[in-house]
Design a protein around this motif. Sequence first.
Motif, PDB file in Angstrom:
ATOM      1  N   ALA A  23       0.762  -1.304   0.194  1.00 31.68           N
ATOM      2  CA  ALA A  23      -0.108  -0.018  -0.092  1.00 31.68           C
ATOM      3  C   ALA A  23       0.769   1.242   0.019  1.00 31.68           C
ATOM      4  N   GLY A  24       1.653   1.212   0.737  1.00 27.37           N
ATOM      5  CA  GLY A  24       2.711   2.361   0.800  1.00 27.37           C
ATOM      6  C   GLY A  24       3.546   2.482  -0.575  1.00 27.37           C
ATOM      7  N   PHE A  25       3.872   1.709  -1.255  1.00 25.45           N
ATOM      8  CA  PHE A  25       4.288   1.876  -2.593  1.00 25.45           C
ATOM      9  C   PHE A  25       3.581   2.819  -3.606  1.00 25.45           C
ATOM     10  N   PHE A  26       2.157   2.261  -3.392  1.00 21.27           N
ATOM     11  CA  PHE A  26       1.280   3.034  -4.328  1.00 21.27           C
ATOM     12  C   PHE A  26       1.190   4.750  -3.783  1.00 21.27           C
ATOM     13  N   GLY A  27       0.957   4.650  -2.538  1.00 17.93           N
ATOM     14  CA  GLY A  27       0.889   5.920  -1.833  1.00 17.93           C
ATOM     15  C   GLY A  27       2.178   6.909  -2.011  1.00 17.93           C
ATOM     16  N   ARG A  28       3.463   6.486  -2.021  1.00 18.30           N
ATOM     17  CA  ARG A  28       4.478   7.246  -2.216  1.00 18.30           C
ATOM     18  C   ARG A  28       4.790   7.553  -3.363  1.00 18.30           C
ATOM     19  N   MET A  29       4.091   6.942  -4.546  1.00 19.19           N
ATOM     20  CA  MET A  29       4.310   7.240  -6.190  1.00 19.19           C
ATOM     21  C   MET A  29       3.778   8.617  -6.354  1.00 19.19           C
ATOM     22  N   THR A  30       2.816   9.104  -5.512  1.00 17.60           N
ATOM     23  CA  THR A  30       2.627  10.411  -5.562  1.00 17.60           C
ATOM     24  C   THR A  30       3.668  11.603  -5.761  1.00 17.60           C
ATOM     25  N   LEU A  31       4.406  11.433  -4.630  1.00 15.30           N
ATOM     26  CA  LEU A  31       5.525  12.472  -4.461  1.00 15.30           C
ATOM     27  C   LEU A  31       6.405  12.591  -5.825  1.00 15.30           C
ATOM     28  N   SER A  32       6.727  11.119  -5.950  1.00 16.22           N
ATOM     29  CA  SER A  32       7.540  11.182  -7.382  1.00 16.22           C
ATOM     30  C   SER A  32       6.918  11.586  -8.647  1.00 16.22           C
ATOM     31  N   MET A  33       5.623  11.495  -8.580  1.00 20.06           N
ATOM     32  CA  MET A  33       4.909  11.636 -10.190  1.00 20.06           C
ATOM     33  C   MET A  33       4.305  12.995  -9.955  1.00 20.06           C
ATOM     34  N   MET A  34       4.082  13.644  -8.938  1.00 22.48           N
ATOM     35  CA  MET A  34       3.219  14.940  -8.956  1.00 22.48           C
ATOM     36  C   MET A  34       3.864  16.051  -9.544  1.00 22.48           C
ATOM     37  N   GLY A  35       5.028  16.223  -8.969  1.00 21.48           N
ATOM     38  CA  GLY A  35       6.015  17.479  -9.294  1.00 21.48           C
ATOM     39  C   GLY A  35       6.254  17.454 -10.733  1.00 21.48           C
ATOM     40  N   VAL A  36       6.873  16.260 -11.370  1.00 23.52           N
ATOM     41  CA  VAL A  36       6.955  16.268 -12.669  1.00 23.52           C
ATOM     42  C   VAL A  36       5.564  16.307 -13.687  1.00 23.52           C
ATOM     43  N   GLY A  37       4.667  15.581 -13.090  1.00 25.78           N
ATOM     44  CA  GLY A  37       3.456  15.694 -13.727  1.00 25.78           C
ATOM     45  C   GLY A  37       2.957  17.138 -13.991  1.00 25.78           C
ATOM     46  N   VAL A  38       2.849  17.803 -12.968  1.00 24.24           N
ATOM     47  CA  VAL A  38       2.533  19.236 -12.905  1.00 24.24           C
ATOM     48  C   VAL A  38       3.453  20.127 -13.940  1.00 24.24           C
ATOM     49  N   ILE A  39       4.697  19.783 -13.961  1.00 28.46           N
ATOM     50  CA  ILE A  39       5.702  20.475 -14.996  1.00 28.46           C
ATOM     51  C   ILE A  39       5.213  20.097 -16.569  1.00 28.46           C
ATOM     52  N   THR A  40       4.936  18.937 -16.644  1.00 24.52           N
ATOM     53  CA  THR A  40       4.662  18.318 -18.075  1.00 24.52           C
ATOM     54  C   THR A  40       3.333  18.990 -18.515  1.00 24.52           C
ATOM     55  N   LEU A  41       2.439  18.642 -17.634  1.00 27.87           N
ATOM     56  CA  LEU A  41       1.034  19.464 -17.684  1.00 27.87           C
ATOM     57  C   LEU A  41       0.903  20.984 -18.166  1.00 27.87           C
ATOM     58  N   VAL A  42       1.605  21.713 -17.167  1.00 28.95           N
ATOM     59  CA  VAL A  42       1.685  23.119 -17.491  1.00 28.95           C
ATOM     60  C   VAL A  42       2.410  23.607 -18.837  1.00 28.95           C
ATOM     61  N   SER A  43       3.347  22.791 -18.871  1.00 32.37           N
ATOM     62  CA  SER A  43       4.258  23.368 -20.322  1.00 32.37           C
ATOM     63  C   SER A  43       3.787  23.110 -21.489  1.00 32.37           C
ATOM     64  N   GLN A  44       2.885  21.799 -21.346  1.00 40.29           N
ATOM     65  CA  GLN A  44       2.256  21.597 -22.711  1.00 40.29           C
ATOM     66  C   GLN A  44       1.107  22.289 -22.833  1.00 40.29           C
ATOM     67  N   VAL A  45       0.252  22.627 -21.703  1.00 41.14           N
ATOM     68  CA  VAL A  45      -1.068  23.436 -22.110  1.00 41.14           C
ATOM     69  C   VAL A  45      -0.697  24.899 -22.357  1.00 41.14           C
ATOM     70  N   THR A  46       0.271  25.460 -21.371  1.00 36.84           N
ATOM     71  CA  THR A  46       0.515  26.969 -21.580  1.00 36.84           C
ATOM     72  C   THR A  46       1.835  27.214 -22.498  1.00 36.84           C
TER      73      THR A  46
END
Length: 395
Positions: A23-46
């Motif tokens: 369960a912890g593996f899934f939960g901690r994936m957020t911290l490694s995915m969210m930052g780069v996910g936000v960068i990829t999202l915002v750079s593609q959209v804007t």
Amino acid sequence: MSAVFSPYRKIFAAPGAASFTAAGFFGRMTLSMMGVGVITLVSQVTGRYGLAGALAATFALAAAVIGPQTSRLVDRHGQAKVLRLVTPVAVVAAAGLLLCLRQDAPEWALFGCAAGIGCAPNVGSMVKARWAEVHRGSPRELHTAYAWEAVVDEVCYIVGPIVSIGLSTAWFPQAGVVLAGGCLTVGVLWLTAQRATEPAPHPRTADGTGLALRSRGLQVLVATYVAIGVIFGSVDVVTVAFAEERGHKGAASLVLAAYAVGSCVAGIVLGLVHLKGTPYGNWLAGVCAMAVTVLPLLWAPGLWTLAALLFVAGLCIAPTMITAMPLLERHVPPGQFTEGMSWTGTGLAIGLAVGSSVSGWAVDASGADAGYAVPCVAGAAAVAVALAGGRRLRG
């Protein structure tokens, strides 16, 4: 071969251990995915990389500030009660960010949502606290458990960004953020459903010892973690610049993966052996090794040599993190253990932010080769702090 890995079989023989670490593996994936996910999202959209980086930094710094407060509440009231309250806040904030980008909302709304995502709990700390509860009084098993968690951390930080960027570019821009939120929800619900391994809350802590950071030993650990975070943040930035200068920017992720793989290998091996010496001595040796192994990066002639040097440097990461845990246990009361771990995470996050910005300036001013001076200076600072705080940590 089975006898070699018997320490790992032994820790997973405890009822519920395999389930809560999964369960912890899934939960901690957020911290490694969210930052780069936000960068990829915002750079593609804007198309604005500056805005994307600023939003990711806002999320990271908010998590660094909010994390210890969440963990403090967890120590007082229990994981299930607190995590089920703060996780929806982070998920709703992530959804709000997607909606604001879609509706072309003002920038202050984007930054507010990014800060709200920082409410996402540090699930890794919650899992380590469960290991400490399950194997309390068994130092050897606890050592192996912490080694295992160090390996899981590295796997998450290898896999998470790759998956987040891959889905956001190949599927749709919001995919990385959506998956990060989904992983957090699944991980937290799965973890908090396991009440048998949940550490007992310590409500009296609120009236007794106050902030865990008042511990002088923890202050030394956090200060050292800031310097270690500078190493991590600067190595990431300078390595990307190093690869770009040589015309192979796409290879940067593979080179950095060697850094994480080295840490994974060391973590697995360390979990199989029994360390001699004092907790402080073992940890100080790890800090010194981290400082020494980043020095050759200054003279790396090419990408393949750099990858080999980073693999060697990575061999020192997991051992340093693992040997810090006995010191943390010694200097933080059991009722504040989760909060203590979160403070070290905050130190790392601050160091990552500083290392990324300072190394970026160094690369702009003098080039990538000279940029590796930043992790070298940070390594020396980590050793200096660890030595200066030796009396506190040995006490």
